[in-house]
Scaffold this motif. Structure first.
Motif, mmCIF file in Angstrom:
data_model
loop_
_atom_site.group_PDB
_atom_site.id
_atom_site.type_symbol
_atom_site.label_atom_id
_atom_site.label_comp_id
_atom_site.label_asym_id
_atom_site.label_seq_id
_atom_site.Cartn_x
_atom_site.Cartn_y
_atom_site.Cartn_z
ATOM 1 N N UNK A 1 12.462 2.658 -6.361
ATOM 2 C CA UNK A 1 11.094 2.717 -6.390
ATOM 3 C C UNK A 1 10.309 2.405 -5.181
ATOM 4 N N UNK A 2 10.442 1.199 -4.590
ATOM 5 C CA UNK A 2 10.111 0.821 -3.243
ATOM 6 C C UNK A 2 10.333 1.664 -2.132
ATOM 7 N N UNK A 3 11.575 2.448 -2.354
ATOM 8 C CA UNK A 3 11.944 3.343 -1.270
ATOM 9 C C UNK A 3 10.945 4.727 -1.418
ATOM 10 N N UNK A 4 10.878 5.185 -2.505
ATOM 11 C CA UNK A 4 9.842 6.059 -2.807
ATOM 12 C C UNK A 4 8.549 5.996 -2.303
ATOM 13 N N UNK A 5 8.090 4.795 -2.714
ATOM 14 C CA UNK A 5 6.952 4.336 -2.259
ATOM 15 C C UNK A 5 6.503 4.080 -0.700
ATOM 16 N N UNK A 6 7.653 3.826 -0.127
ATOM 17 C CA UNK A 6 7.728 3.824 1.362
ATOM 18 C C UNK A 6 7.719 4.907 1.844
ATOM 19 N N UNK A 7 8.454 6.053 1.182
ATOM 20 C CA UNK A 7 8.053 7.514 1.758
ATOM 21 C C UNK A 7 6.938 8.110 1.561
ATOM 22 N N UNK A 8 6.388 7.641 0.476
ATOM 23 C CA UNK A 8 5.023 8.194 0.029
ATOM 24 C C UNK A 8 3.804 7.662 0.902
ATOM 25 N N UNK A 9 3.960 6.308 1.330
ATOM 26 C CA UNK A 9 2.894 5.557 2.319
ATOM 27 C C UNK A 9 3.156 6.201 3.445
ATOM 28 N N UNK A 10 4.395 6.522 4.017
ATOM 29 C CA UNK A 10 4.382 7.078 5.324
ATOM 30 C C UNK A 10 4.129 8.318 5.431
ATOM 31 N N UNK A 11 4.244 9.303 4.394
ATOM 32 C CA UNK A 11 3.660 10.566 4.489
ATOM 33 C C UNK A 11 2.300 10.831 4.293
ATOM 34 N N UNK A 98 -3.146 -1.061 -5.748
ATOM 35 C CA UNK A 98 -3.028 -1.117 -7.180
ATOM 36 C C UNK A 98 -1.426 -0.821 -7.648
ATOM 37 N N UNK A 99 -0.505 -0.339 -6.807
ATOM 38 C CA UNK A 99 0.693 0.114 -7.015
ATOM 39 C C UNK A 99 1.400 -1.119 -6.776
ATOM 40 N N UNK A 100 2.646 -1.217 -7.638
ATOM 41 C CA UNK A 100 3.487 -2.467 -7.662
ATOM 42 C C UNK A 100 4.311 -2.199 -6.140
ATOM 43 N N UNK A 105 5.293 -4.579 2.913
ATOM 44 C CA UNK A 105 5.893 -3.334 2.877
ATOM 45 C C UNK A 105 4.952 -2.193 3.438
ATOM 46 N N UNK A 106 3.721 -2.244 2.720
ATOM 47 C CA UNK A 106 2.762 -1.192 3.167
ATOM 48 C C UNK A 106 2.491 -1.440 4.719
ATOM 49 N N UNK A 107 2.192 -2.586 5.113
ATOM 50 C CA UNK A 107 1.904 -2.874 6.533
ATOM 51 C C UNK A 107 3.158 -2.362 7.463
#
Length: 254
Positions: A1-11, A98-100, A105-107
């Motif tokens: 999940x975290x890896x997916x969100x990382x990719x999403x945030x990066x994109x 609002x995402x878990x 990680x976002x920064x």
């Protein structure tokens, strides 16, 4: 999940930074640098005196004055603030928060994307400018590419942090980049020790090796001091941005 969100945030961050208008803005600075260096090389072909200077201190002087002192801080400002500032200003950051997903990680993800943009639009053009000026992939070219990279990383982290702290990050960043880094940090002896520009020049000087001063490559601090300062500022700014993002209220309209 975290890896997916990382990719999403990066994109999402890359899409925001590489929008048509911002991409044109990002291209102006490296094109100006390459244009100036190309002009210097053309003039060197017409004037033996300029050619001799290019083989000596002129190439490092141009790369310092326009590459390290102007292009890198301004690109760091555009990429660093642009990676998160618009989301905070528009309020769309609330959907991401609002995402878990851990705030750090976002920064960190946004910082990595910003560094990639700075490397593409700043470090590579500085490298190319070095080749144009010197006619080879030599010590000057490699040294200034290394200095530009570490400067870009630090600037991106500082300006990303600034975007989290204040909505006037672009204005504050411009004042910092143009007045402190380009003028005060490059000219005032005492202030030079607190300049990312000088820290990155210390790295460039170390990479160049023996004979750096003969080619006009100098720094106000030693390599060890500059490297430690770059690490402290980069890590500190990233950590503080993550901490501030943790305390950002989802419905804060102030």
């Amino acid at each position: 999940m975290n890896e997916l969100m990382n990719r999403t945030v990066a994109q999402l961050t890359a899409r925001s930074l590489l929008g048509r208008r911002r991409t044109l803005l990002l291209m102006l600075l490296p094109l100006a640098l390459l244009g100036l260096c190309t002009l210097a090389r053309i003039l060197a072909g017409l004037d033996p005196g300029i050619a001799a200077e290019l083989d000596g201190p002129l190439a490092p002087d141009l790369l310092t004055a326009f590459g390290i002192a102007i292009v890198m801080p301004l690109l760091g400002l555009i990429a660093g603030t642009g990676s998160i500032g618009p989301e905070i200003d528009e309020g769309s950051i609330v959907y991401l928060l609002a995402k878990p997903l851990n705030r750090y990680t976002i920064v960190l993800t946004k910082l990595v994307v910003a560094i990639g943009v700075v490397a593409a639009f700043g470090v590579l053009p500085v490298f190319a400018a070095g080749v144009v000026l010197t006619g080879e992939v030599g010590s000057v070219t490699v040294a200034y590419a290394a200095g530009a990279f570490v400067a870009g990383v630090a600037y991106a982290a500082v300006f990303l942090c600034l975007a989290v702290i204040t909505r006037n990050a672009v204005v504050v960043g411009l004042i910092y980049a143009l007045i402190w880094e380009s003028l005060v940090g490059g000219l005032v002896p005492g202030a030079q020790t607190l300049s990312i520009q000088q820290w990155s020049l210390a790295v460039a000087k170390e990479v160049f090796g023996d004979g750096a001063y003969r080619y006009g490559i100098g720094a106000a601090v030693e390599f060890s001091t500059g490297l430690v300062a770059l690490l402290v500022v980069t890590i500190g700014a990233t950590a503080y941005a993550g901490r501030r993002l943790q305390t950002l209220r989802l419905h804060d309209d102030s």
